[in-house]
Enzyme design. Sequence first.
Site, PDB file in Angstrom:
ATOM      1  CB  CYS A  92      -0.925  -0.006   1.213  1.00 49.27           C
ATOM      2  SG  CYS A  92      -2.068   1.398   1.250  1.00 49.27           S
ATOM      3  N   GLY A  93       0.841   1.999  -1.073  1.00 50.82           N
ATOM      4  CA  GLY A  93       1.703   3.168  -1.207  1.00 50.82           C
ATOM      5  C   GLY A  93       1.351   4.274  -0.234  1.00 50.82           C
ATOM      6  CG  HIS A 207      -6.632  -1.767  -6.492  1.00 51.94           C
ATOM      7  ND1 HIS A 207      -6.229  -2.963  -5.933  1.00 51.94           N
ATOM      8  CD2 HIS A 207      -6.581  -0.849  -5.481  1.00 51.94           C
ATOM      9  CE1 HIS A 207      -5.931  -2.774  -4.647  1.00 51.94           C
ATOM     10  NE2 HIS A 207      -6.140  -1.497  -4.349  1.00 51.94           N
ATOM     11  CG  ASP A 233      -6.621   5.668  -2.751  1.00 49.46           C
ATOM     12  OD1 ASP A 233      -6.507   6.606  -1.938  1.00 49.46           O
ATOM     13  OD2 ASP A 233      -5.747   4.798  -2.917  1.00 49.46           O
ATOM     14  CB  CYS A 237      -3.979   4.983  -5.752  1.00 44.72           C
ATOM     15  SG  CYS A 237      -3.811   3.194  -5.559  1.00 44.72           S
ATOM     16  N   GLY A 238      -0.788   5.087  -4.303  1.00 40.81           N
ATOM     17  CA  GLY A 238       0.629   4.831  -4.553  1.00 40.81           C
ATOM     18  C   GLY A 238       0.877   3.647  -5.462  1.00 40.81           C
ATOM     19  CB  THR A 239      -0.156   0.072  -5.430  1.00 38.99           C
ATOM     20  OG1 THR A 239      -1.527   0.275  -5.083  1.00 38.99           O
ATOM     21  CG2 THR A 239       0.633  -0.311  -4.187  1.00 38.99           C
TER      22      THR A 239
END
Length: 313
Positions: A92-93, A207, A233, A237-239
């Site tokens: 999770c970013g 996602h 989110d 969203c990092g990922t």
Amino acid sequence: MSTSTRQVKIIDSHTGGEPTRIVIAGGPDLGIGPLDDRREIFERDFDRFRSAVVNEPRGSDVVVGALLVEPEDKSCVCGVIFFNNVGYLGMCGHGTIGLVVTLAHMGRIKPGEHRIETPVGVITATLHANGEVSVANVPSWRAKKDFILDVHGIGQIAGDVAWGGNWFYLVEKHGQQLSLANADVLTDYCWRVRQAINAQGFPEVDHVELFGSPTAATANSRNFVQCPGKAYDRSPCGTGTSAKLACLAADGKLAEGETWVQESIIGSTFTGKFRWLDRAAGKVSPIITGTAFVNSEATLLLDDKDPYCWGIR
């Protein structure tokens, strides 16, 4: 306090508006060993704890939880297992950015580079003197370009399947208005897309990410990201940004080291860049930079006599 009551210490933060709840004490004992094995133990034997921490009545669909554990790799400052309202995340970013700021708040780290162990591998995060955090994410790549779906009530759409620490289906030509006021419509759209991509060849995708023109002058793109439990989110969203960088790299639309500013549906931003790991395989190492803020310290009370002690699911 009742003898049946268990205390769980947490620290809450948000990264670009997206909440992270770190369990710092009172979590389940998962033993030692690889984190992917411990995540399986968590899911098999202690899933009700996950639900108690992030689901109502203590949490909400949007809260991402993180359990601090001892790392197997002793070069790491900690190990972490991320989870949400419906299950577990590989990486999770935004949560990692929140974790780093939380560790600094606890006095466990100072500005500099820190290694963190996750179930999908060791990542490196840098706490900058100005409070920003840069996360060197796991290797990311695009698995399928322009994969066409037949979506119930929508018709045919095309998008890219990519890995950024979680599996994403990324869609640019969707015809939707990417605004917060349109969140309910976007949620329904993405949920239909999710069902279609899972049924038509990629059951691992959990996602869905829609892209459009930014509203922030400094941003390259705006997104709407639907997470596995149907919540969207609040952060960019990092990922998801990592997956986007992999697609841009594969298409030759972003050069190695060049910055990409990703705007979220609420207007917060992450800055991303990448370096090539394997051009032939299309694998990149993404670096995502953002800011988090600690907003509470609390003790959760889990009382077995409470009929909703273990969360509403």
